[in-house]
Design a protein around this motif. Structure first.
Motif, PDB file in Angstrom:
ATOM      1  N   MET A   1     -11.135  -5.005 -44.460  1.00  0.00           N
ATOM      2  CA  MET A   1     -12.329  -5.831 -44.612  1.00  0.00           C
ATOM      3  C   MET A   1     -12.589  -6.195 -46.079  1.00  0.00           C
ATOM      4  N   LEU A   2     -12.207  -5.293 -46.990  1.00  0.00           N
ATOM      5  CA  LEU A   2     -12.406  -5.574 -48.410  1.00  0.00           C
ATOM      6  C   LEU A   2     -11.608  -6.798 -48.846  1.00  0.00           C
ATOM      7  N   SER A   3     -10.363  -6.911 -48.360  1.00  0.00           N
ATOM      8  CA  SER A   3      -9.547  -8.069 -48.715  1.00  0.00           C
ATOM      9  C   SER A   3     -10.141  -9.349 -48.132  1.00  0.00           C
ATOM     10  N   THR A   4     -10.752  -9.253 -46.954  1.00  0.00           N
ATOM     11  CA  THR A   4     -11.398 -10.418 -46.349  1.00  0.00           C
ATOM     12  C   THR A   4     -12.570 -10.885 -47.189  1.00  0.00           C
ATOM     13  N   VAL A   5     -13.426  -9.942 -47.575  1.00  0.00           N
ATOM     14  CA  VAL A   5     -14.594 -10.280 -48.389  1.00  0.00           C
ATOM     15  C   VAL A   5     -14.163 -10.846 -49.741  1.00  0.00           C
ATOM     16  N   MET A   6     -13.119 -10.271 -50.330  1.00  0.00           N
ATOM     17  CA  MET A   6     -12.645 -10.759 -51.623  1.00  0.00           C
ATOM     18  C   MET A   6     -12.130 -12.189 -51.516  1.00  0.00           C
ATOM     19  N   SER A   7     -11.357 -12.458 -50.472  1.00  0.00           N
ATOM     20  CA  SER A   7     -10.837 -13.809 -50.277  1.00  0.00           C
ATOM     21  C   SER A   7     -11.985 -14.797 -50.052  1.00  0.00           C
ATOM     22  N   LEU A   8     -12.935 -14.430 -49.218  1.00  0.00           N
ATOM     23  CA  LEU A   8     -14.072 -15.310 -48.944  1.00  0.00           C
ATOM     24  C   LEU A   8     -14.891 -15.560 -50.212  1.00  0.00           C
ATOM     25  N   ALA A   9     -15.056 -14.510 -51.033  1.00  0.00           N
ATOM     26  CA  ALA A   9     -15.819 -14.660 -52.271  1.00  0.00           C
ATOM     27  C   ALA A   9     -15.142 -15.642 -53.223  1.00  0.00           C
ATOM     28  N   LEU A  10     -13.816 -15.553 -53.337  1.00  0.00           N
ATOM     29  CA  LEU A  10     -13.089 -16.477 -54.212  1.00  0.00           C
ATOM     30  C   LEU A  10     -13.139 -17.899 -53.668  1.00  0.00           C
ATOM     31  N   GLY A 140     -12.575 -19.941 -42.614  1.00  0.00           N
ATOM     32  CA  GLY A 140     -12.593 -19.718 -41.172  1.00  0.00           C
ATOM     33  C   GLY A 140     -11.334 -19.015 -40.695  1.00  0.00           C
ATOM     34  N   ALA A 141     -10.188 -19.382 -41.281  1.00  0.00           N
ATOM     35  CA  ALA A 141      -8.928 -18.737 -40.903  1.00  0.00           C
ATOM     36  C   ALA A 141      -8.926 -17.261 -41.276  1.00  0.00           C
ATOM     37  N   VAL A 142      -9.462 -16.951 -42.453  1.00  0.00           N
ATOM     38  CA  VAL A 142      -9.531 -15.557 -42.897  1.00  0.00           C
ATOM     39  C   VAL A 142     -10.397 -14.734 -41.939  1.00  0.00           C
ATOM     40  N   ILE A 143     -11.523 -15.306 -41.547  1.00  0.00           N
ATOM     41  CA  ILE A 143     -12.408 -14.600 -40.605  1.00  0.00           C
ATOM     42  C   ILE A 143     -11.728 -14.463 -39.247  1.00  0.00           C
ATOM     43  N   SER A 144     -11.067 -15.537 -38.799  1.00  0.00           N
ATOM     44  CA  SER A 144     -10.423 -15.520 -37.484  1.00  0.00           C
ATOM     45  C   SER A 144      -9.306 -14.493 -37.412  1.00  0.00           C
ATOM     46  N   VAL A 145      -8.514 -14.394 -38.475  1.00  0.00           N
ATOM     47  CA  VAL A 145      -7.383 -13.465 -38.483  1.00  0.00           C
ATOM     48  C   VAL A 145      -7.848 -12.021 -38.318  1.00  0.00           C
ATOM     49  N   ARG A 146      -8.973 -11.700 -38.937  1.00  0.00           N
ATOM     50  CA  ARG A 146      -9.489 -10.325 -38.855  1.00  0.00           C
ATOM     51  C   ARG A 146     -10.097 -10.007 -37.492  1.00  0.00           C
ATOM     52  N   GLU A 147     -10.432 -11.031 -36.709  1.00  0.00           N
ATOM     53  CA  GLU A 147     -11.048 -10.843 -35.389  1.00  0.00           C
ATOM     54  C   GLU A 147     -12.221  -9.860 -35.428  1.00  0.00           C
ATOM     55  N   PRO A 148     -13.216 -10.112 -36.269  1.00  0.00           N
ATOM     56  CA  PRO A 148     -14.349  -9.182 -36.360  1.00  0.00           C
ATOM     57  C   PRO A 148     -15.234  -9.283 -35.127  1.00  0.00           C
ATOM     58  N   PRO A 149     -16.082  -8.293 -34.877  1.00  0.00           N
ATOM     59  CA  PRO A 149     -17.072  -8.400 -33.804  1.00  0.00           C
ATOM     60  C   PRO A 149     -17.951  -9.627 -34.035  1.00  0.00           C
ATOM     61  N   TRP A 150     -18.566 -10.123 -32.953  1.00  0.00           N
ATOM     62  CA  TRP A 150     -19.330 -11.367 -33.018  1.00  0.00           C
ATOM     63  C   TRP A 150     -20.391 -11.327 -34.106  1.00  0.00           C
ATOM     64  N   PHE A 151     -21.169 -10.244 -34.161  1.00  0.00           N
ATOM     65  CA  PHE A 151     -22.256 -10.151 -35.136  1.00  0.00           C
ATOM     66  C   PHE A 151     -21.712 -10.132 -36.555  1.00  0.00           C
ATOM     67  N   GLN A 152     -20.670  -9.362 -36.775  1.00  0.00           N
ATOM     68  CA  GLN A 152     -20.084  -9.267 -38.112  1.00  0.00           C
ATOM     69  C   GLN A 152     -19.474 -10.603 -38.533  1.00  0.00           C
ATOM     70  N   GLY A 153     -18.809 -11.263 -37.615  1.00  0.00           N
ATOM     71  CA  GLY A 153     -18.241 -12.562 -37.928  1.00  0.00           C
ATOM     72  C   GLY A 153     -19.309 -13.587 -38.270  1.00  0.00           C
ATOM     73  N   THR A 154     -20.427 -13.539 -37.544  1.00  0.00           N
ATOM     74  CA  THR A 154     -21.535 -14.455 -37.826  1.00  0.00           C
ATOM     75  C   THR A 154     -22.101 -14.217 -39.221  1.00  0.00           C
ATOM     76  N   LEU A 155     -22.247 -12.964 -39.596  1.00  0.00           N
ATOM     77  CA  LEU A 155     -22.746 -12.634 -40.939  1.00  0.00           C
ATOM     78  C   LEU A 155     -21.794 -13.153 -42.020  1.00  0.00           C
ATOM     79  N   LEU A 156     -20.488 -13.029 -41.781  1.00  0.00           N
ATOM     80  CA  LEU A 156     -19.514 -13.518 -42.755  1.00  0.00           C
ATOM     81  C   LEU A 156     -19.609 -15.033 -42.912  1.00  0.00           C
ATOM     82  N   VAL A 157     -19.780 -15.741 -41.795  1.00  0.00           N
ATOM     83  CA  VAL A 157     -19.915 -17.201 -41.849  1.00  0.00           C
ATOM     84  C   VAL A 157     -21.173 -17.591 -42.612  1.00  0.00           C
ATOM     85  N   LEU A 158     -22.291 -16.940 -42.303  1.00  0.00           N
ATOM     86  CA  LEU A 158     -23.559 -17.255 -42.974  1.00  0.00           C
ATOM     87  C   LEU A 158     -23.484 -16.932 -44.467  1.00  0.00           C
TER      88      LEU A 158
END
Length: 220
Positions: A1-10, A140-158
């Protein structure tokens, strides 16, 4: 998850560093009737990011052949986006500032008669610029690849949508707190952006592109 957040932040940082959204935001706030356009533009900008990233994340989950090596896929996404950002930075260094100023100049002429819904549409439309679409689809691809739970994925998108629109969110938030006090600094920032914004955006985009390429290579 850390790599996902880092990629999204960049990705969000690369998207936020753009002269067009911040220049248009400040022009709206310095216009004769800023209340007519500020909030609709903010809503349209954030909603547009949510829609593009959200649809990308959901749509990519239905593609066949889900990858098993998630870290490797994230590395290739970061590497690809980094290379494209480096190319875009080179473009900005050569003639990006003139193109951005032309776009902003055309928008400025419309602010005198634009209605609230037009500001919202403008905010939505800015999310369809090539750079914005690239970064949103990559997020969106980064979030999709990780397949997070619905709530967690929504938070990442927001979170991504708010972060990538920080150049719109921050000036409007400052203006809402004290419209009178915000006039002078906003005017100074706008003048500074017109003189140096292109170089700053190009340099920052190049730096982020290099970081993404380095991060992608390190993860492979």
């Amino acid at each position: 998850m850390l790599s996902t957040v880092m990629s999204l932040a960049l990705f969000a940082l690369a998207g936020a560093i753009s002269t067009v959204p911040v220049s248009i935001t400040i022009m709206i706030l310095l216009s004769p009737n800023p209340r007519r356009g500020a909030l609709p533009f903010l809503i349209g900008s954030v909603a547009g990011s949510i829609l593009v990233v959200g649809f990308s994340a959901v749509g990519l989950q239905f593609l066949p052949g889900r990858p098993r090596r998630q870290d490797e896929v994230l590395a290739w996404i970061s590497l690809g986006v980094g290379v494209l950002l480096i190319g875009y930075a080179v473009y900005l260094f050569w003639h990006g500032s003139q193109a951005d100023n032309a776009v902003v100049g055309k928008m400025k002429a419309r602010f005198q008669s634009a209605r609230p819904w037009e500001y919202a549409v403008l905010g939505l439309g800015l999310n369809l610029r090539p750079k914005s679409v690239l970064l949103a689809v990559a997020a969106g691809a980064v979030i999709s690849v990780r397949e997070p739970p619905w709530f967690q994925g929504t938070l990442l998108v927001l979170a991504y949508a708010v972060a990538v629109q920080s150049a719109v969110v921050a000036p409007i938030s400052i203006w809402l707190r004290s419209p009178e006090r915000a006039q002078a600094p906003l005017t100074a920032i706008y003048a500074w952006m017109q003189r140096h914004g292109g170089v700053i955006a190009a340099s920052a985009t190049l730096t982020i592109g290099v970081l993404l390429v380095g991060y992608g290579i390190a993860q492979l």
